[in-house]
Design an enzyme around this catalytic site. Structure first.
Site, PDB file in Angstrom:
ATOM      1  N   GLY A   1     -28.408 -15.456 -17.243  1.00 32.43           N
ATOM      2  CA  GLY A   1     -27.230 -16.000 -17.914  1.00 32.43           C
ATOM      3  C   GLY A   1     -27.240 -15.798 -19.416  1.00 32.43           C
TER       4      GLY A   1
ATOM      5  N   GLU B   1     -34.645 -14.455 -15.769  1.00 33.12           N
ATOM      6  CA  GLU B   1     -34.004 -13.465 -14.888  1.00 33.12           C
ATOM      7  C   GLU B   1     -32.739 -12.873 -15.479  1.00 33.12           C
ATOM      8  OE1 GLU B   1     -34.795 -15.297 -10.458  1.00 33.12           O
ATOM      9  OE2 GLU B   1     -32.854 -15.516 -11.398  1.00 33.12           O
TER      10      GLU B   1
ATOM     11  N   GLY C   1     -29.751 -10.439 -16.235  1.00 34.67           N
ATOM     12  CA  GLY C   1     -29.095  -9.289 -15.620  1.00 34.67           C
ATOM     13  C   GLY C   1     -28.283  -8.594 -16.713  1.00 34.67           C
ATOM     14  N   ARG C   2     -27.141  -9.210 -17.004  1.00 39.01           N
ATOM     15  CA  ARG C   2     -26.213  -8.686 -17.999  1.00 39.01           C
ATOM     16  C   ARG C   2     -26.891  -8.282 -19.319  1.00 39.01           C
ATOM     17  NH1 ARG C   2     -21.208 -10.445 -17.759  1.00 39.01           N
ATOM     18  NH2 ARG C   2     -22.011 -12.169 -16.516  1.00 39.01           N
TER      19      ARG C   2
ATOM     20  N   ARG D   1     -13.916  -6.780 -13.827  1.00 37.60           N
ATOM     21  CA  ARG D   1     -14.097  -8.039 -14.560  1.00 37.60           C
ATOM     22  C   ARG D   1     -12.820  -8.556 -15.235  1.00 37.60           C
ATOM     23  NH1 ARG D   1     -17.009  -8.780 -18.403  1.00 37.60           N
ATOM     24  NH2 ARG D   1     -17.850 -10.800 -17.812  1.00 37.60           N
TER      25      ARG D   1
ATOM     26  N   TYR E   1     -12.070 -12.163 -13.837  1.00 40.36           N
ATOM     27  CA  TYR E   1     -12.433 -13.263 -14.749  1.00 40.36           C
ATOM     28  C   TYR E   1     -11.529 -13.346 -15.967  1.00 40.36           C
ATOM     29  CZ  TYR E   1     -16.913 -12.445 -12.305  1.00 40.36           C
ATOM     30  OH  TYR E   1     -17.889 -12.243 -11.370  1.00 40.36           O
TER      31      TYR E   1
ATOM     32  N   CYS F   1      -1.536  -0.652  -7.805  1.00 37.70           N
ATOM     33  CA  CYS F   1      -0.274  -1.361  -7.691  1.00 37.70           C
ATOM     34  C   CYS F   1      -0.510  -2.865  -7.548  1.00 37.70           C
ATOM     35  CB  CYS F   1       0.512  -0.814  -6.502  1.00 37.70           C
ATOM     36  SG  CYS F   1       2.217  -1.342  -6.547  1.00 37.70           S
ATOM     37  N   GLU F   2      -0.925  -3.489  -8.661  1.00 41.87           N
ATOM     38  CA  GLU F   2      -1.208  -4.926  -8.753  1.00 41.87           C
ATOM     39  C   GLU F   2      -0.975  -5.306 -10.205  1.00 41.87           C
ATOM     40  OE1 GLU F   2      -2.456  -7.254  -6.638  1.00 41.87           O
ATOM     41  OE2 GLU F   2      -2.960  -5.981  -4.931  1.00 41.87           O
TER      42      GLU F   2
ATOM     43  N   TYR G   1     -22.160  -5.346 -14.192  1.00 39.44           N
ATOM     44  CA  TYR G   1     -21.090  -5.767 -13.278  1.00 39.44           C
ATOM     45  C   TYR G   1     -19.877  -4.843 -13.378  1.00 39.44           C
ATOM     46  CZ  TYR G   1     -24.133  -9.815 -13.297  1.00 39.44           C
ATOM     47  OH  TYR G   1     -25.234 -10.620 -13.219  1.00 39.44           O
TER      48      TYR G   1
HETATM   49  C1  LIG Z   1     -26.591 -13.191 -11.236  1.00 42.59           C
HETATM   50  C2  LIG Z   1     -27.911 -13.843 -11.303  1.00 42.59           C
HETATM   51  C3  LIG Z   1     -28.730 -13.676 -12.433  1.00 42.59           C
HETATM   52  C4  LIG Z   1     -28.314 -12.886 -13.647  1.00 42.59           C
HETATM   53  O1  LIG Z   1     -27.204 -13.382 -14.307  1.00 42.59           O
HETATM   54  P1  LIG Z   1     -26.783 -12.710 -15.696  1.00 42.59           P
HETATM   55  O2  LIG Z   1     -25.669 -13.524 -16.180  1.00 42.59           O
HETATM   56  O3  LIG Z   1     -26.384 -11.322 -15.418  1.00 42.59           O
HETATM   57  O4  LIG Z   1     -27.989 -12.781 -16.577  1.00 42.59           O
HETATM   58  C5  LIG Z   1     -29.984 -14.249 -12.413  1.00 42.59           C
HETATM   59  N1  LIG Z   1     -30.405 -14.981 -11.350  1.00 42.59           N
HETATM   60  C6  LIG Z   1     -29.643 -15.154 -10.254  1.00 42.59           C
HETATM   61  C7  LIG Z   1     -30.162 -15.948  -9.124  1.00 42.59           C
HETATM   62  C8  LIG Z   1     -28.378 -14.617 -10.201  1.00 42.59           C
HETATM   63  O5  LIG Z   1     -27.630 -14.794  -9.118  1.00 42.59           O
END
Ligand SMILES: *Cc1c(COP(=O)(O)O)cnc(C)c1O
Length: 412
Positions: free
Chosen positions: A235, A271, A273-274, A310, A314, A339-340, A367
């Site tokens: 996150g 953890e 991701g983004r 996205r 969102y 077409c949306e 994403y």
């Molecule tokens: C999606 C997710 C993440 C990563 O979230 P980011 O916002 O991309 O950092 C980490 N842990 C779990 C369990 C997730 O589902």
């Protein structure tokens, strides 16, 4: 001997990309085209590793599962966090050792769980369960390996309600029930960790929620005792708008250390991701049509909600730059070919686009491709990766034949 650290800016903006280089890639691979710079992915990982020196970093693969990304991050020392059996398979195929792989199951389908247990038995990955029920389902499959419990800590953070998961009942075991669950689970499994993920988009302003979550998890880990790790999720936010500051990772790390307290022998795990991939990627797309409508100029491009979802899902903002010209700014609406009415990237100030211009859409590394679909029977785009400046095709462009391939197999 002093070694000068390579420059590693906290954010790469859309303006930092070379228009000439991106133009060459569009010529060579056609558009829409995802471009991902693996060197930038490494830089993002290294900043995280430097600010969280004692923590273990797992990359949440769902942000971008492209094999070169998994290989690059594993090479840097990251573990891989998987959301499905398909992602597990990708991690194993990319050569990531099982001890560095986690599977975090949210209401896992039976087929998914079967496969995860199979892979766990062979590679000793860690399975994270987010419900008492999932723990039972693992026992029914005679699983007795490494188990982590996903906790619902009752606090959440997020840039949009659809990604604020910590406080959402769907995710994790309510924190007050975790000690008893862990005690029971220890009879059948090797309980190695606790996990919480508060949803995406931790920003400077959200630090109090982050602190609260981490403090609760630290207390819980001490209460439960005897764990290998405490995973506080991902996150970590990235700036999507040019005026927005990058996340102050130093403050986040400091707040985390303070809030978590002494974990004795358990390792803190994060953890992201983004954070590791977003600014490493751009999406290139060509202008097909410029239309002066009643109250707006609509610039129709080849990429749409099926390429980068996205904005439609969102209401997310992604910066756009006209790589073909500069000056002569004009406010235009950039829209896709689907077409949306949701198929729009919103209003942007661009150097007045003309048909045939090449646009770059920023922060497309996270994403982006992962959420691409074939809606409207549109083939998904190609992806290229850059490593030390060299480009190579990571995923070829789909063809119309790819779109209908499965039905044709059925009919054979
Ligand atoms: C999606 C997710 C993440 C990563 O979230 P980011 O916002 O991309 O950092 C980490 N842990 C779990 C369990 C997730 O589902």
């Amino acid at each position: 001997m002093t070694v000068e650290a390579a420059p590693n800016p906290p954010v790469r903006r859309l303006a930092d990309w070379s228009a000439e280089r991106l133009g060459d890639l569009a010529d060579e691979y056609d558009t829409p085209l995802y471009v991902l710079d693996l060197d930038r992915v490494r830089q993002n990982y290294r900043r995280m590793a430097v600010e969280f020196p004692d923590a273990d970093v797992y990359y949440a693969a769902k942000a971008n599962t492209c094999r070169p990304v998994l290989e690059t991050l594993a090479d840097e020392g990251a573990g891989i966090e998987c959301a499905s059996a398909g992602e597990l398979q990708r991690a194993i195929d990319a050569g990531v050792p099982g001890e560095r792989v986690q599977y975090t199951a949210v209401n896992p389908p039976a087929r998914d769980l079967d496969r995860a247990v199979e892979i766990a038995d062979e590679h000793s990955i860690t399975i994270t369960a987010g419900a008492e029920d999932t723990v039972e389902r693992l026992a029914e499959r005679d699983y007795s390996g490494r188990l982590c419990v996903r906790v619902n800590p009752g606090v959440g953070a997020g840039h949009h309600e659809k990604v604020a998961t910590g406080a959402d009942a769907k995710f994790g075991v309510p924190i007050e029930r975790v000690p008893e669950l862990v005690a029971d689970a220890r009879e059948n499994f090797d309980v190695v960790g606790l996990h919480a993920h508060a949803g995406s988009g931790i920003s400077g302003e959200d630090l109090s929620a982050h602190r609260e979550l981490v403090a609760r998890m630290g207390d819980l880990a001490r209460e439960v005792g005897d764990l290998e790790f405490l995973d506080i999720g991902g996150g970590f936010g990235v700036p999507y708008r040019p005026g927005e500051d990058p996340l102050d990772l130093v403050s986040v790390a400091e707040a985390t250390r303070e809030a978590v307290g002494d974990l004795s022998s358990a390792t803190l795990t994060v953890e992201p991701g983004r954070y590791l991939v977003a600014d490493a990627g751009v999406l290139l797309t060509a202008v097909n049509t410029v239309k002066d409508a009643r109250d707006a100029t609509v610039v129709g491009v080849g990429a749409g909600m099926t390429t980068l979802a996205r904005p439609a899902i969102y209401g997310a903002h992604h910066e756009i730059r006209n790589l073909s010209r500069s000056g002569g700014q004009q406010t235009v609406t950039v829209a896709g070919p689907v077409c949306e009415s949701a198929d729009t990237f919103g209003d942007h100030e661009l150097a007045a686009p003309e048909r045939g211009d090449l646009l770059a859409i920023g922060n497309a590394g996270a994403y982006g491709y992962e959420m691409a679909s074939q809606y409207n029977s549109r083939p998904r785009p190609a992806s290229v990766v850059l490593a030390r400046g060299e480009a190579r095709l990571a995923r070829r462009r789909e063809t119309n034949a790819d779109v209908t391939r499965l039905e044709q197999e059925d009919q054979r």
